[in-house]
Scaffold this active site. Sequence first.
Site, PDB file in Angstrom:
ATOM      1  N   LYS A   6      -5.030  -1.942  -0.854  1.00 24.89           N
ATOM      2  CA  LYS A   6      -3.963  -0.998  -0.500  1.00 24.89           C
ATOM      3  C   LYS A   6      -2.609  -1.671  -0.696  1.00 24.89           C
ATOM      4  O   LYS A   6      -2.407  -2.803  -0.239  1.00 24.89           O
ATOM      5  CB  LYS A   6      -4.104  -0.542   0.947  1.00 24.89           C
ATOM      6  CG  LYS A   6      -5.261   0.406   1.184  1.00 24.89           C
ATOM      7  CD  LYS A   6      -5.227   0.877   2.625  1.00 24.89           C
ATOM      8  CE  LYS A   6      -6.390   1.773   2.969  1.00 24.89           C
ATOM      9  NZ  LYS A   6      -6.396   2.113   4.402  1.00 24.89           N
ATOM     10  N   LEU A  51       3.770   5.653   0.124  1.00 28.78           N
ATOM     11  CA  LEU A  51       3.249   6.968  -0.309  1.00 28.78           C
ATOM     12  C   LEU A  51       1.750   7.125  -0.014  1.00 28.78           C
ATOM     13  O   LEU A  51       1.334   7.925   0.820  1.00 28.78           O
ATOM     14  CB  LEU A  51       3.510   7.133  -1.816  1.00 28.78           C
ATOM     15  CG  LEU A  51       2.974   8.411  -2.444  1.00 28.78           C
ATOM     16  CD1 LEU A  51       3.723   9.643  -1.943  1.00 28.78           C
ATOM     17  CD2 LEU A  51       3.088   8.330  -3.969  1.00 28.78           C
ATOM     18  N   ASP A  52       0.952   6.295  -0.709  1.00 30.29           N
ATOM     19  CA  ASP A  52      -0.511   6.427  -0.616  1.00 30.29           C
ATOM     20  C   ASP A  52      -0.996   6.064   0.793  1.00 30.29           C
ATOM     21  O   ASP A  52      -0.797   4.937   1.241  1.00 30.29           O
ATOM     22  CB  ASP A  52      -1.190   5.491  -1.620  1.00 30.29           C
ATOM     23  CG  ASP A  52      -0.904   5.872  -3.062  1.00 30.29           C
ATOM     24  OD1 ASP A  52      -1.524   6.818  -3.543  1.00 30.29           O
ATOM     25  OD2 ASP A  52      -0.049   5.214  -3.684  1.00 30.29           O
ATOM     26  N   ASP A 104       0.610   1.899   5.567  1.00 28.48           N
ATOM     27  CA  ASP A 104      -0.804   1.885   5.968  1.00 28.48           C
ATOM     28  C   ASP A 104      -1.531   0.646   5.446  1.00 28.48           C
ATOM     29  O   ASP A 104      -2.732   0.497   5.706  1.00 28.48           O
ATOM     30  CB  ASP A 104      -1.542   3.127   5.442  1.00 28.48           C
ATOM     31  CG  ASP A 104      -1.748   3.068   3.940  1.00 28.48           C
ATOM     32  OD1 ASP A 104      -0.801   2.663   3.228  1.00 28.48           O
ATOM     33  OD2 ASP A 104      -2.855   3.396   3.481  1.00 28.48           O
ATOM     34  N   ALA A 164       4.066   1.096  -4.451  1.00 26.53           N
ATOM     35  CA  ALA A 164       3.675   0.308  -5.626  1.00 26.53           C
ATOM     36  C   ALA A 164       3.142   1.198  -6.743  1.00 26.53           C
ATOM     37  O   ALA A 164       2.921   0.736  -7.863  1.00 26.53           O
ATOM     38  CB  ALA A 164       2.595  -0.687  -5.229  1.00 26.53           C
TER      39      ALA A 164
HETATM   40  C1  G6P Z   1      -0.430   1.941  -3.903  1.00 24.12           C
HETATM   41  C2  G6P Z   1      -1.865   1.997  -3.475  1.00 24.12           C
HETATM   42  C3  G6P Z   1      -2.712   1.003  -4.254  1.00 24.12           C
HETATM   43  C4  G6P Z   1      -2.482   1.164  -5.747  1.00 24.12           C
HETATM   44  C5  G6P Z   1      -1.018   0.965  -6.066  1.00 24.12           C
HETATM   45  C6  G6P Z   1      -0.724   1.201  -7.528  1.00 24.12           C
HETATM   46  O1  G6P Z   1       0.183   0.846  -3.352  1.00 24.12           O
HETATM   47  O2  G6P Z   1      -1.992   1.720  -2.098  1.00 24.12           O
HETATM   48  O3  G6P Z   1      -4.073   1.224  -3.935  1.00 24.12           O
HETATM   49  O4  G6P Z   1      -3.257   0.233  -6.488  1.00 24.12           O
HETATM   50  O5  G6P Z   1      -0.254   1.915  -5.316  1.00 24.12           O
HETATM   51  O6  G6P Z   1      -0.964   2.562  -7.796  1.00 24.12           O
HETATM   52  P1  G6P Z   1      -1.059   3.228  -9.225  1.00 24.12           P
HETATM   53  O7  G6P Z   1      -1.044   4.703  -8.918  1.00 24.12           O
HETATM   54  O8  G6P Z   1       0.156   2.783  -9.991  1.00 24.12           O
HETATM   55  O9  G6P Z   1      -2.305   2.750  -9.848  1.00 24.12           O
HETATM   56 MG    MG Z   2      -0.322   2.866   1.228  1.00 21.75          MG
END
Ligand code: G6P
Ligand code: MG
Length: 225
Positions: free
Chosen positions: A46, A11-12, A171, A116
């Site tokens: 990430k 997602l992110d 990514d 995550a």
């Molecule tokens: C993604 C992002 C991370 C982040 C993790 C947890 O994998 O790439 O940078 O720490 O999600 O995200 P949250 O929104 O649960 O803090």
């Molecule tokens: Mg990502």
Amino acid sequence: MSLPKACIFDLDGVIVDTVPAHYTAWKAMAEEVGVDFDEKENENLKGVSRFESMKHILSLGNIEKTDDEVNAYTERKNAIYVDIISSMTPADILPGVVEFIDKLKANNIAIAIGSASKNTPVILKCVGLDKVFKVIVDGNQITKSKPNPEVFLKGAEQLGFAPDECVVLEDAISGVKAAKAGGMKCIGVGHPEVLSEADIVVDDLTSVDIDFLKALYSNEELHQA
Ligand code: G6P
Ligand code: MG
């Protein structure tokens, strides 16, 4: 030439541009504990859970904290982060994402999220993609952070496909490792020098279409977009 049965999207940083918001919020925590933190170091966070990310920042300064203290930092980080992302709209969807999803649907390729982030449901709703994915596996359902393949293996299982029938889009260094550890092909989204373990790396999803997927899945030689 064959096609994969499914694509599993991180997602992110793949679907939405939340990387700057995560960075801003982590930088605030790093400053609080007196640790130098820059965008290069942010690459290591990430794909990594909130708790593990804070532990990583503390480790940069050789700082010891109890789990309760780490959790208190992650709660503050998340408050800053959620404040930024709550104003996101469909305009924050990254280039090429909507078009690629449409092409996958037109070709009967299932789509899932493997993230995550515990904020996945909020983010998908903000950008209007909450009803688009057949399966969503996020930080609320997993116990092992990427590079463990759990999130992608659960995604494949819930879709009803074998891991090698799925292609992952990622990514993060940790996310690429997770996909490969799960036995999946992986398209890296970002810089080839950072995502060197991916099968192919693109700048963004404007470079990806069905022919690209066919070639990748059929092990044909691919050239960087
Ligand atoms: C993604 C992002 C991370 C982040 C993790 C947890 O994998 O790439 O940078 O720490 O999600 O995200 P949250 O929104 O649960 O803090
Ligand atoms: Mg990502």
